[in-house]
Scaffold this motif. Sequence first.
Motif, PDB file in Angstrom:
ATOM      1  N   GLY A  37      15.249   6.476  -3.518  1.00 58.03           N
ATOM      2  CA  GLY A  37      16.428   7.472  -3.803  1.00 58.03           C
ATOM      3  C   GLY A  37      16.151   7.711  -5.376  1.00 58.03           C
ATOM      4  N   TRP A  38      15.129   7.482  -5.821  1.00 54.66           N
ATOM      5  CA  TRP A  38      14.920   7.930  -7.264  1.00 54.66           C
ATOM      6  C   TRP A  38      14.385   9.486  -7.288  1.00 54.66           C
ATOM      7  N   ARG A  39      14.801  10.022  -8.580  1.00 54.28           N
ATOM      8  CA  ARG A  39      14.261  11.539  -8.690  1.00 54.28           C
ATOM      9  C   ARG A  39      13.106  11.457  -9.467  1.00 54.28           C
ATOM     10  N   SER A  40      12.656  10.541 -10.129  1.00 53.43           N
ATOM     11  CA  SER A  40      11.451  10.229 -10.744  1.00 53.43           C
ATOM     12  C   SER A  40      10.794   9.119 -10.549  1.00 53.43           C
ATOM     13  N   ALA A  41       9.443   9.401 -10.841  1.00 55.09           N
ATOM     14  CA  ALA A  41       8.484   8.558 -10.279  1.00 55.09           C
ATOM     15  C   ALA A  41       8.454   7.142 -11.498  1.00 55.09           C
ATOM     16  N   GLU A  42       9.085   7.766 -12.638  1.00 51.69           N
ATOM     17  CA  GLU A  42       9.443   6.441 -13.837  1.00 51.69           C
ATOM     18  C   GLU A  42       9.927   5.359 -13.392  1.00 51.69           C
ATOM     19  N   MET A  43      10.849   5.844 -12.591  1.00 53.20           N
ATOM     20  CA  MET A  43      11.751   4.419 -11.940  1.00 53.20           C
ATOM     21  C   MET A  43      10.899   3.708 -11.068  1.00 53.20           C
ATOM     22  N   VAL A  44      10.155   3.973 -10.226  1.00 49.15           N
ATOM     23  CA  VAL A  44       9.111   3.389  -9.596  1.00 49.15           C
ATOM     24  C   VAL A  44       8.171   2.450 -10.236  1.00 49.15           C
ATOM     25  N   ASN A  45       7.627   3.095 -11.208  1.00 48.91           N
ATOM     26  CA  ASN A  45       6.926   2.376 -12.310  1.00 48.91           C
ATOM     27  C   ASN A  45       7.548   1.238 -13.037  1.00 48.91           C
ATOM     28  N   ARG A  46       8.662   1.511 -13.256  1.00 51.80           N
ATOM     29  CA  ARG A  46       9.518   0.425 -13.916  1.00 51.80           C
ATOM     30  C   ARG A  46       9.487  -0.839 -12.981  1.00 51.80           C
ATOM     31  N   TYR A  47      10.140  -0.508 -11.827  1.00 53.93           N
ATOM     32  CA  TYR A  47      10.409  -1.618 -10.939  1.00 53.93           C
ATOM     33  C   TYR A  47       9.157  -2.250 -10.476  1.00 53.93           C
ATOM     34  N   THR A  48       8.029  -1.596 -10.407  1.00 53.90           N
ATOM     35  CA  THR A  48       6.799  -2.115 -10.118  1.00 53.90           C
ATOM     36  C   THR A  48       5.823  -2.535 -10.826  1.00 53.90           C
ATOM     37  N   ARG A  49       6.196  -2.587 -12.114  1.00 52.56           N
ATOM     38  CA  ARG A  49       5.022  -2.650 -12.975  1.00 52.56           C
ATOM     39  C   ARG A  49       4.490  -4.004 -13.196  1.00 52.56           C
ATOM     40  N   GLY A  85       0.939  -1.063  -0.025  1.00 50.44           N
ATOM     41  CA  GLY A  85       0.095   0.140   0.031  1.00 50.44           C
ATOM     42  C   GLY A  85       0.750   1.342   0.093  1.00 50.44           C
ATOM     43  N   ALA A  86       2.188   1.320  -0.131  1.00 46.38           N
ATOM     44  CA  ALA A  86       2.901   2.439  -0.274  1.00 46.38           C
ATOM     45  C   ALA A  86       2.429   3.245  -1.348  1.00 46.38           C
ATOM     46  N   THR A  87       2.881   4.652  -1.308  1.00 49.97           N
ATOM     47  CA  THR A  87       2.508   5.269  -2.614  1.00 49.97           C
ATOM     48  C   THR A  87       3.605   5.427  -3.365  1.00 49.97           C
ATOM     49  N   THR A  88       3.452   5.857  -4.701  1.00 47.40           N
ATOM     50  CA  THR A  88       4.511   6.055  -5.623  1.00 47.40           C
ATOM     51  C   THR A  88       5.516   6.816  -4.883  1.00 47.40           C
ATOM     52  N   ALA A  89       5.091   8.028  -4.309  1.00 47.37           N
ATOM     53  CA  ALA A  89       5.849   9.016  -3.710  1.00 47.37           C
ATOM     54  C   ALA A  89       6.848   8.332  -2.751  1.00 47.37           C
ATOM     55  N   GLN A  90       6.121   7.548  -1.802  1.00 46.09           N
ATOM     56  CA  GLN A  90       6.655   7.239  -0.786  1.00 46.09           C
ATOM     57  C   GLN A  90       7.892   5.865  -1.382  1.00 46.09           C
ATOM     58  N   ILE A  91       7.729   5.117  -2.278  1.00 46.80           N
ATOM     59  CA  ILE A  91       8.738   4.314  -2.797  1.00 46.80           C
ATOM     60  C   ILE A  91       9.792   4.973  -3.450  1.00 46.80           C
ATOM     61  N   GLN A  92       9.288   6.354  -4.299  1.00 48.40           N
ATOM     62  CA  GLN A  92      10.339   7.029  -4.909  1.00 48.40           C
ATOM     63  C   GLN A  92      11.435   7.588  -3.742  1.00 48.40           C
ATOM     64  N   HIS A  93      11.086   7.992  -2.749  1.00 51.12           N
ATOM     65  CA  HIS A  93      11.819   8.477  -1.762  1.00 51.12           C
ATOM     66  C   HIS A  93      12.562   7.381  -0.958  1.00 51.12           C
ATOM     67  N   ALA A  94      12.097   6.266  -0.683  1.00 50.89           N
ATOM     68  CA  ALA A  94      12.603   5.088  -0.031  1.00 50.89           C
ATOM     69  C   ALA A  94      13.939   4.660  -1.033  1.00 50.89           C
TER      70      ALA A  94
END
Length: 60
Positions: free
Chosen positions: A22-34, A11-20
């Motif tokens: 250390g990514w600058r863009s939400a795109e990295m979160v999307n790539r890793y969690t697709r 249930g973590a948000t994209t912003a929370q995962i991005q911060h955890a």
Amino acid sequence: MGTANDLINNGATTAQIQHAGGWRSAEMVNRYTRRSRAGVNAVADLRRLTSPLADDPESD
């Protein structure tokens, strides 16, 4: 990254995962969690409900 998938699945948000991560863009979160996110949408829910295995207690 396994941690990103664990976070999205819990249930973590994209912003929370991005911060955890250390990514600058939400795109990295999307790539890793697709793949994790692919199972969490209306079409996936419909497929689970209409699957021949949906009523089979042995399928869990």
